[in-house]
Design a protein around this motif. Structure first.
Motif, PDB file in Angstrom:
ATOM      1  N   SER A  46      51.023  39.132  50.089  1.00  0.00           N
ATOM      2  CA  SER A  46      51.488  38.439  51.282  1.00  0.00           C
ATOM      3  C   SER A  46      50.340  37.926  52.133  1.00  0.00           C
ATOM      4  O   SER A  46      50.542  37.127  53.038  1.00  0.00           O
ATOM      5  CB  SER A  46      52.369  39.372  52.120  1.00  0.00           C
ATOM      6  N   GLN A  47      49.130  38.398  51.853  1.00  0.00           N
ATOM      7  CA  GLN A  47      47.972  37.979  52.614  1.00  0.00           C
ATOM      8  C   GLN A  47      47.265  36.820  51.928  1.00  0.00           C
ATOM      9  O   GLN A  47      47.245  36.719  50.707  1.00  0.00           O
ATOM     10  CB  GLN A  47      46.998  39.152  52.786  1.00  0.00           C
ATOM     11  N   LYS A  48      46.693  35.950  52.742  1.00  0.00           N
ATOM     12  CA  LYS A  48      45.985  34.797  52.201  1.00  0.00           C
ATOM     13  C   LYS A  48      44.739  35.256  51.449  1.00  0.00           C
ATOM     14  O   LYS A  48      43.991  36.106  51.915  1.00  0.00           O
ATOM     15  CB  LYS A  48      45.596  33.847  53.329  1.00  0.00           C
ATOM     16  N   GLN A  49      44.547  34.686  50.274  1.00  0.00           N
ATOM     17  CA  GLN A  49      43.402  35.046  49.452  1.00  0.00           C
ATOM     18  C   GLN A  49      42.166  34.266  49.905  1.00  0.00           C
ATOM     19  O   GLN A  49      42.238  33.081  50.234  1.00  0.00           O
ATOM     20  CB  GLN A  49      43.695  34.737  47.983  1.00  0.00           C
ATOM     21  N   LYS A  50      41.031  34.952  49.895  1.00  0.00           N
ATOM     22  CA  LYS A  50      39.787  34.327  50.328  1.00  0.00           C
ATOM     23  C   LYS A  50      38.680  34.709  49.360  1.00  0.00           C
ATOM     24  O   LYS A  50      38.444  35.887  49.096  1.00  0.00           O
ATOM     25  CB  LYS A  50      39.434  34.761  51.752  1.00  0.00           C
ATOM     26  N   LEU A  51      38.013  33.704  48.840  1.00  0.00           N
ATOM     27  CA  LEU A  51      36.996  33.898  47.809  1.00  0.00           C
ATOM     28  C   LEU A  51      35.618  33.544  48.350  1.00  0.00           C
ATOM     29  O   LEU A  51      35.458  32.565  49.077  1.00  0.00           O
ATOM     30  CB  LEU A  51      37.325  33.013  46.600  1.00  0.00           C
ATOM     31  N   LEU A  52      34.634  34.347  47.971  1.00  0.00           N
ATOM     32  CA  LEU A  52      33.240  34.037  48.279  1.00  0.00           C
ATOM     33  C   LEU A  52      32.559  33.580  46.996  1.00  0.00           C
ATOM     34  O   LEU A  52      32.625  34.262  45.971  1.00  0.00           O
ATOM     35  CB  LEU A  52      32.516  35.268  48.826  1.00  0.00           C
TER      36      LEU A  52
END
Length: 267
Positions: free
Chosen positions: A15-21
């Protein structure tokens, strides 16, 4: 594209937005990582991506936290001269890791820079996918212990690397060589480079400004020498987006064609 990036290895719920480095400390890695990011964003449009990279990653939709051109050095003397700048870039990346809850970190090649981020990423509980891992089968195999300790998955570009890493207890995904993919549908109309009765010579000084400055006198001498022979020859030189075009002005004055970010097409 590495499937490990789509398997949600992070700590966030769906449910949380995915964030990639993405950490790409070299110009070539910027190009290769951008292909991965474009595919990933096509499949997952809402994903957010922060990156140490260059124009390719930015064009693919990443938000740059630092630019790869700040790390364009070659040789020990240049590294020492640029050390404060390199440390500033590393500090920016560490700050981003501390301030964000990344789902995953994609590290691209450049082990001398990337290995120094392992502890910070582990402390932040960010899984690491290493794309184009170091060639430990060729040298510095002792680094394998460090890689196994911190990296969740290595994504190899040569077929034999998959079994090499698997035999040593690592999770591996073979993704193929990015250059092979980039050239698979590369159609070059040679007539756009030179008429049929002329040859084309590609000059390849690299993507590091200091390297180009060192090579420039030799390239100028070569072009002048060949032009003096009145050979049916044209010259091209590819320019990485991390390199100021002004560096190539002396070559342009000799009618050398500057190819913008098209090294493969130049060949």
């Amino acid at each position: 594209m590495p499937m490990s990036l789509e398997n949600d290895p992070g700590r966030q719920s769906s449910s949380q937005k995915q964030k990639l480095l993405v950490v790409s400390a070299e110009s070539s890695g910027d190009l290769h990582a951008a292909d991965v990011i474009r595919t990933l964003k096509t499949r997952h449009p809402s994903i957010e991506i922060d990156a140490l990279g260059g124009g390719h990653l930015e064009a693919a939709g990443a938000r740059l936290i630092a630019h790869v051109k700040e790390l364009s050095v070659m040789g020990l003397s240049e590294v020492l001269w640029a050390l404060p700048r390199i440390l500033r870039v590393r500090k920016k990346v560490v700050k981003a890791i501390d301030e964000n809850q990344y789902t995953c970190a994609l590290l691209v090649d450049a082990p001398d820079f990337n290995f120094r981020l392992f502890k910070t990423l582990k402390k932040a509980k960010v899984p690491i996918v290493y794309y184009i891992p170091p060639k430990l089968w060729a040298s510095r195999a002792s680094r394998l212990k460090i890689l196994k300790k911190y990296v969740s998955t290595v994504c190899t570009i040569f077929p034999f690397e998959k079994s090499w890493y698997e035999e040593r207890g690592m999770q591996v995904e073979y993704v193929g060589h990015p250059v092979a993919e980039q050239t698979s549908d590369l159609a070059v109309d040679r007539k756009t480079l030179a008429p049929d009765d002329r040859k084309v010579l590609a000059l390849l000084p690299g993507s590091r400004p200091h390297e180009i400055k060192r090579l420039l006198p030799f390239l100028l001498a070569l072009v002048k020498s060949l032009k003096a022979k009145s050979l049916p020859l044209d010259f091209i030189v590819p320019r990485a987006n991390s390199v100021d075009r002004q560096l190539f002005q002396p070559l342009e004055s000799l009618n050398v064609t500057i190819e913008e970010e098209r090294t493969l097409k130049s060949l």
